[in-house]
Design a protein around this motif. Sequence first.
Motif, PDB file in Angstrom:
ATOM      1  N   LEU A 166       0.935  -1.344   0.019  1.00 51.19           N
ATOM      2  CA  LEU A 166      -0.043  -0.193   0.053  1.00 51.19           C
ATOM      3  C   LEU A 166       0.737   1.251  -0.143  1.00 51.19           C
ATOM      4  O   LEU A 166       0.563   2.039  -0.572  1.00 51.19           O
ATOM      5  CB  LEU A 166      -0.828  -0.235   1.224  1.00 51.19           C
ATOM      6  CG  LEU A 166      -2.132  -1.166   1.047  1.00 51.19           C
ATOM      7  CD1 LEU A 166      -2.817  -0.988   2.590  1.00 51.19           C
ATOM      8  CD2 LEU A 166      -3.070  -0.830   0.051  1.00 51.19           C
ATOM      9  N   ALA A 167       1.857   1.206   0.754  1.00 52.08           N
ATOM     10  CA  ALA A 167       2.831   2.419   0.696  1.00 52.08           C
ATOM     11  C   ALA A 167       3.704   2.526  -0.808  1.00 52.08           C
ATOM     12  O   ALA A 167       3.652   3.735  -1.048  1.00 52.08           O
ATOM     13  CB  ALA A 167       4.110   2.133   1.729  1.00 52.08           C
ATOM     14  N   ASP A 171       0.710   4.181  -2.780  1.00 47.97           N
ATOM     15  CA  ASP A 171       0.686   5.569  -2.588  1.00 47.97           C
ATOM     16  C   ASP A 171       1.642   6.316  -3.075  1.00 47.97           C
ATOM     17  O   ASP A 171       1.673   7.374  -3.806  1.00 47.97           O
ATOM     18  CB  ASP A 171       0.429   5.894  -1.137  1.00 47.97           C
ATOM     19  CG  ASP A 171      -0.637   5.200  -0.472  1.00 47.97           C
ATOM     20  OD1 ASP A 171      -1.907   4.893  -1.213  1.00 47.97           O
ATOM     21  OD2 ASP A 171      -0.800   5.136   0.807  1.00 47.97           O
ATOM     22  N   ALA A 209       1.696   9.696  -5.629  1.00 47.29           N
ATOM     23  CA  ALA A 209       2.243  10.854  -5.106  1.00 47.29           C
ATOM     24  C   ALA A 209       3.279  11.467  -5.891  1.00 47.29           C
ATOM     25  O   ALA A 209       3.543  12.644  -5.983  1.00 47.29           O
ATOM     26  CB  ALA A 209       2.500  10.703  -3.516  1.00 47.29           C
ATOM     27  N   ARG A 236      -2.919  -2.526  -5.482  1.00 40.15           N
ATOM     28  CA  ARG A 236      -3.986  -2.452  -4.327  1.00 40.15           C
ATOM     29  C   ARG A 236      -4.595  -3.543  -4.652  1.00 40.15           C
ATOM     30  O   ARG A 236      -5.152  -4.503  -3.364  1.00 40.15           O
ATOM     31  CB  ARG A 236      -4.963  -1.194  -4.414  1.00 40.15           C
ATOM     32  CG  ARG A 236      -4.082   0.052  -4.177  1.00 40.15           C
ATOM     33  CD  ARG A 236      -5.078   1.085  -4.181  1.00 40.15           C
ATOM     34  NE  ARG A 236      -4.380   2.605  -3.968  1.00 40.15           N
ATOM     35  CZ  ARG A 236      -4.137   2.788  -2.903  1.00 40.15           C
ATOM     36  NH1 ARG A 236      -4.077   2.298  -1.786  1.00 40.15           N
ATOM     37  NH2 ARG A 236      -3.416   3.903  -2.810  1.00 40.15           N
TER      38      ARG A 236
END
Length: 415
Positions: free
Chosen positions: A31-32, A35, A39, A83
Amino acid sequence: MSEVRTKAALAREAAATLNRLMTEQKNEALLAMADALLARQDEILAGNERDLARGRENGTSSSLLDRIKLTTARIEDIAQGVREIVELPDPVGVLLEAFDRPNGLRVEKISVPLGVVGMIYEARPNVTVDAASLCLKTGNAVVLRGGSAAIESNRTIVGILRDALATTAIPADALQMIEDPNRASVDEMLKLNGLLDVVIPRGGASLIRNVVENATVPVIETGAGICHTFLDASADPAMAEAISLNAKVQRPSVCNSMETLLVHESFAERHLAALAGRFRSANVELRGCARTRELVPWAKEATDEDYATEYNDYILNVKVVASLADALQHIRRFGTMHSECIVTESGENAQRFLQDVDAATVYHNASTRFTDGFEFGFGAEIGISTQKLHARGPMGLPALTSTKYVVTGSGQIRG
């Protein structure tokens, strides 16, 4: 020590840590990563543009540029794939089988990571994320060696993913990228027995052949995609048109796109000219057999070399055949055991095709473009295996595991 050996050694050391992590820890790391991709997508797009600009300057083909190209939408899809992998069951540590022996031994068979995966691939930067995500979810460290055409994209992506991992339980060293663009770096990876547990090639026929012929490390072979669609005599014309166009035109640069259209002679007499017109409107160059060129005078001649070529471009071979048997014979001769399709309203012919065609994926009344880990619900794929040992077809999480027998006794010795 060389870059290849140094990074493989770091991955090997990190693999020991990965093997001890819980599913929740691995999912948090993925998940990191997802993201971070979103980003920092401006950085990814900037690196990708450097690759595209260099490719345009060097005269790179439009189909290869399409495989390299990233967009905001494609990055969002890549992150979504990560994901989806998070949501899938962890295949590591699963009890696959258990039994008791007459001597009192308890034998359990469990799934375990492969260890350290070497991934050798060509132009598509999404493979960088797919391979990293699938390997890390299954507790495998991974050493990536992408093609020079996408080196800026891959370098940027790997840097971002490693930064994300640094805040999680997965050590950043579990993800390595070989930046040396020379072929010698590939050749060195193929001989890293003891550091790499398996090598997976993903790309064109020459890359795969080099890996298969020269590796001493075990190889999971992915194959070139010379995919066929056979329009049977009873094929619904509208369905045949939609499936054929999708299989060729939707994204011709990928391995599951159609390279040869086989057409039953009775269907060809009624519908081939109109269908060819649709391909022409889509800027597809047709190369055909003698009968095809009678029905479609503007088509070029197709040779055996054409039938054996994976174009990954707006070029399509067309061959008119007398029967299902002739179509099957052509596929046996020129197919690469990737993806094959029959469009027919005959249940009997469909069943024969699905049974007789030796391929990783066979289709009845559906486009070959669905041979894809994301489309199969795997989140992503590390490749499409066309071999028959260990894994075949789109390789998701279970394909990146092996097994271990755990035997529990109470002092038994063998007499």
